[in-house]
Design an enzyme around this catalytic site. Structure first.
Site, PDB file in Angstrom:
ATOM      1  N   SER A 191      45.792  46.031  37.940  1.00 52.23           N
ATOM      2  CA  SER A 191      46.590  45.186  37.219  1.00 52.23           C
ATOM      3  C   SER A 191      46.937  43.757  37.759  1.00 52.23           C
ATOM      4  O   SER A 191      47.383  43.112  37.035  1.00 52.23           O
ATOM      5  CB  SER A 191      47.772  46.132  37.139  1.00 52.23           C
ATOM      6  OG  SER A 191      48.357  46.267  38.328  1.00 52.23           O
ATOM      7  N   LYS A 239      53.530  44.421  41.560  1.00 53.12           N
ATOM      8  CA  LYS A 239      53.489  43.341  40.042  1.00 53.12           C
ATOM      9  C   LYS A 239      54.180  42.118  40.712  1.00 53.12           C
ATOM     10  O   LYS A 239      54.661  42.001  41.839  1.00 53.12           O
ATOM     11  CB  LYS A 239      54.541  44.039  39.224  1.00 53.12           C
ATOM     12  CG  LYS A 239      54.097  45.435  38.975  1.00 53.12           C
ATOM     13  CD  LYS A 239      52.813  45.557  37.966  1.00 53.12           C
ATOM     14  CE  LYS A 239      52.358  46.821  37.393  1.00 53.12           C
ATOM     15  NZ  LYS A 239      51.060  46.871  37.158  1.00 53.12           N
TER      16      LYS A 239
END
Length: 188
Positions: free
Chosen positions: A53, A93
């Protein structure tokens, strides 16, 4: 009766130059291991990246050093989050917006806006096309952050109610640098 004790004299051999050098190297290595342990125990926390990701910034199985005492988070910081969610594992993230910011994503144009300004995102794999169930524009609550992965079309992040807005109290720290693999050392 007198007791006569026998004395044995042993001669201690002086170590060779090779043996001496080997002990010096081992002693230095031991010191280096202790220093690395202290740094990672008290200054940084090593964290493994699980998944793609954050590609192309981070790859699956990369290791990053995370500064846990770091609390002055800014837009653009890569952070490790331990917020409870269905998988119950930490995630890595990038902070896109903070409390009070308004996020808008134009999925047709594949552009992300914060407070009306289009983000220049040289770090992403490809433009943002993947939609989840969060509706935009979205104003981020105080004390929370909106996060996204750099691999926008292969990242479960704040665009989904499964992750949603992240309470800053669940941020374990900021990724400071990648230390493994060694040939890809980066500072963030």
């Amino acid at each position: 009766m007198r007791r006569i004790e026998e004395f044995t004299v042993e001669f201690v051999k002086k170590p060779s130059k090779f043996t001496s050098a080997a002990f010096d190297i081992l002693d230095s290595a031991k010191g280096a291991v202790v220093i690395v342990f202290v740094i990672f125990a008290f200054v940084f926390r090593p964290v493994s990246v699980d998944g793609m990701s954050m590609y192309p910034t981070l790859d699956d199985r990369d290791w990053v050093a995370v500064a846990g005492a770091y609390q002055n988070f800014r837009r653009g910081d890569i952070v490790v989050i331990n917020q409870p969610w269905e998988q119950n594992v930490p995630i890595i993230k990038r902070i896109i917006a903070k409390g009070g910011d308004t996020v808008n994503i134009d999925f047709a144009a594949k552009e992300v806006f914060v407070n009306g300004e289009k983000l220049e995102e040289s770090y992403i794999a490809e433009p943002t096309a993947l939609e989840y169930d969060v509706e935009f524009p979205l104003t981020v609550e105080e004390g929370k952050v909106f996060v996204m992965g750099d691999n926008r079309n292969d990242s479960l992040d704040s665009r989904s109610t499964k992750i949603g807005l992240v309470d800053e109290r669940y941020i374990l720290g900021k990724a400071m640098f990648r230390f493994l693999p060694m040939f890809r050392f980066d500072i963030y």
